[in-house]
Scaffold this motif. Structure first.
Motif: not given
Ligand code: HAM
Length: 402
Positions: A150-161, A196-200, A250-253, A262-265
């Motif tokens: 992302l930095d190479f292309f100069g893109i600003k994005a928030t890292l969610k963890l 019922n199927t995938n509560p998180i 905390t809602n990033l599932v 670890t999960a991230f976006e």
């Protein structure tokens, strides 16, 4: 006229150039981070995705291009790249050694979703998968690679963890969450089904009213086991040390069932509703689950269509040659020269007899560095006329001098 299918698009002209440029940059950066190229088939047995991405996920439940092939096999177009890479890893018996392996891949993926900006039915991903390292430093390595792209292309994005726990802390948390959901009225239809199927996945609901209702829901981050908690703290510490900014969500599932810990976006606010450019995380149990030896793993994938919306192409420098003939017999001479030169250089060989002025104009259009022309005089003296279109310098060269 027959058109491309809904949600599928062509890359032509500038768009195709941009795609190739983005692929090149990602490949180079992934190699710099120690990843090597792999390619797996577009078609896989449906069972692979059912077992890995998970039957309760939207991808498997609603979005797969699934069909029976002529041999009666239940197959589907890959909706993502992790499952195929794990299958290939297992088939090559790489789980049996002690070495770790890092792969990158790119190509088209298929999900039968409702098309909208940034969401296609055939889309392209760049992905990386790292096998064999149960070390939080590899999580950092992976996140840094994503950020470098992302930095190479100069893109600003928030890292969610987030951390989505492991097999020891996730099940009791799920029970707690289900208890909470059962005592909560007014959740949307999707949430009712997911309860019922995938509560998180309920935590991930985009519906505003559900957001409010879910505010008091138990948080997995507060219920992690000691091991997961230590890993998450260590990850945050290492990111802080590298001055990588992040937001805890905390809602990033994530929408795929194979994740643990670890999960991230990386999310951009310039892309409208589909703002997630990169998504990834650990999937330490998947290799084992698909029949291999226990092998920790982590990876991410980036959507090219979303990335390309934010990338501007760098100015292309003049390069290569433009060859133009001025009169009979010149083309044959230029063809011979072009064939040799093309082993190492880009040569645009023009087929038309034009005036010198017209050739120079064409050469400029093709962004060539050199314009080479042969006319009657040059033929007679076995020479070439060459102009450097950047310095404007002109020269007469012997044929064998070029
Ligand atoms: P994913 O979050 O499903 O994860 O997809 C990763 C990225 O692919 C998204 O962030 C988005 O940029 C892009 N993408 C997904 N669906 C679409 C679509 N319909 N149209 C356009 N772009 C889309 C995975 O696929 C995991 N395999 C990532 C991973 C690798 N986790 C571990 N290793």
């Amino acid at each position: 006229m027959i058109k491309a299918l809904r949600g599928m698009k062509d890359f032509l002209g500038d768009e195709a150039q941009k795609y190739a440029y983005c692929v090149d940059v990602c490949k180079q950066l992934a190699q710099n981070y120690g990843f090597s190229f792999c390619e797996t088939p577009l078609l896989e047995e449906t069972a692979l995705f059912k077992r890995s991405v998970g039957e309760s996920s939207d991808i498997v439940g609603k979005e797969m291009y699934q069909f029976e092939d002529k041999g009666g096999n239940d197959v589907c177009l890959r909706p993502e790249g992790t499952a195929g890479t794990v299958r290939a890893f297992l088939e090559a018996k790489l789980d049996r050694g002690l070495a770790n392996h890092r792969f990158f891949y790119y190509g088209s993926m298929y999900r039968y979703e409702r098309p909208q900006r940034g969401r296609l039915r055939q889309f392209h991903q760049f992905g990386v998968e790292s096998f064999g390292l149960d070390d939080i430093k590899e999580d950092v390595n992976i996140i840094l690679l994503a950020k470098s792209i992302l930095d190479f292309f100069g893109i600003k994005a928030t890292l969610k963890l987030n951390s989505i726990g492991c097999q020891s802390c996730m099940p009791p948390y799920k029970q707690n969450l289900v208890k909470f959901l059962e005592s909560t009225d007014g959740l949307c239809e999707d949430c009712q089904r997911r309860k019922n199927t995938n509560p998180i996945r309920v935590l991930d609901c985009k519906n505003e009213a559900c957001h409010e209702l879910l505010r008091p829901a138990p948080r997995l981050l507060n219920n992690l086991c000691k091991d997961c908690k230590n890993d998450f703290e260590e990850l945050k510490k290492l990111l802080d040390k590298s001055s990588i900014k992040y937001e805890i969500d905390t809602n990033l599932v994530r929408g795929l069932d194979y994740y643990s810990k670890t999960a991230f976006e990386f999310v951009s606010d310039e892309l409208g509703a589909q703002g997630t450019i990169i998504g990834g995380g650990r999937y330490d149990k998947l290799v084992e689950y698909l029949g291999g030896k226990a092998t920790p793993a982590i990876g991410f994938a980036m959507g090219f269509e979303r990335l390309m919306e934010l990338v501007s192409m760098p100015e292309t420098k003049r390069s290569g040659y433009y060859f133009g003939s001025l009169g009979k017999g010149a083309y044959e001479v230029l063809l011979g020269k072009a064939n040799k030169l093309r082993l190492s250089e880009k040569v645009h060989l023009d087929y038309q007899d034009r005036s010198l002025k017209a050739h120079l104009k064409q050469a400029d259009k093709k962004n060539a560095l050199y314009c080479v022309c042969v006319g009657e005089n040059e033929l007679a003296s076995q020479t070439l006329w060459l102009k450097n279109l950047e310095t404007k310098e002109e020269k007469i060269l012997r044929l064998d001098e070029l």
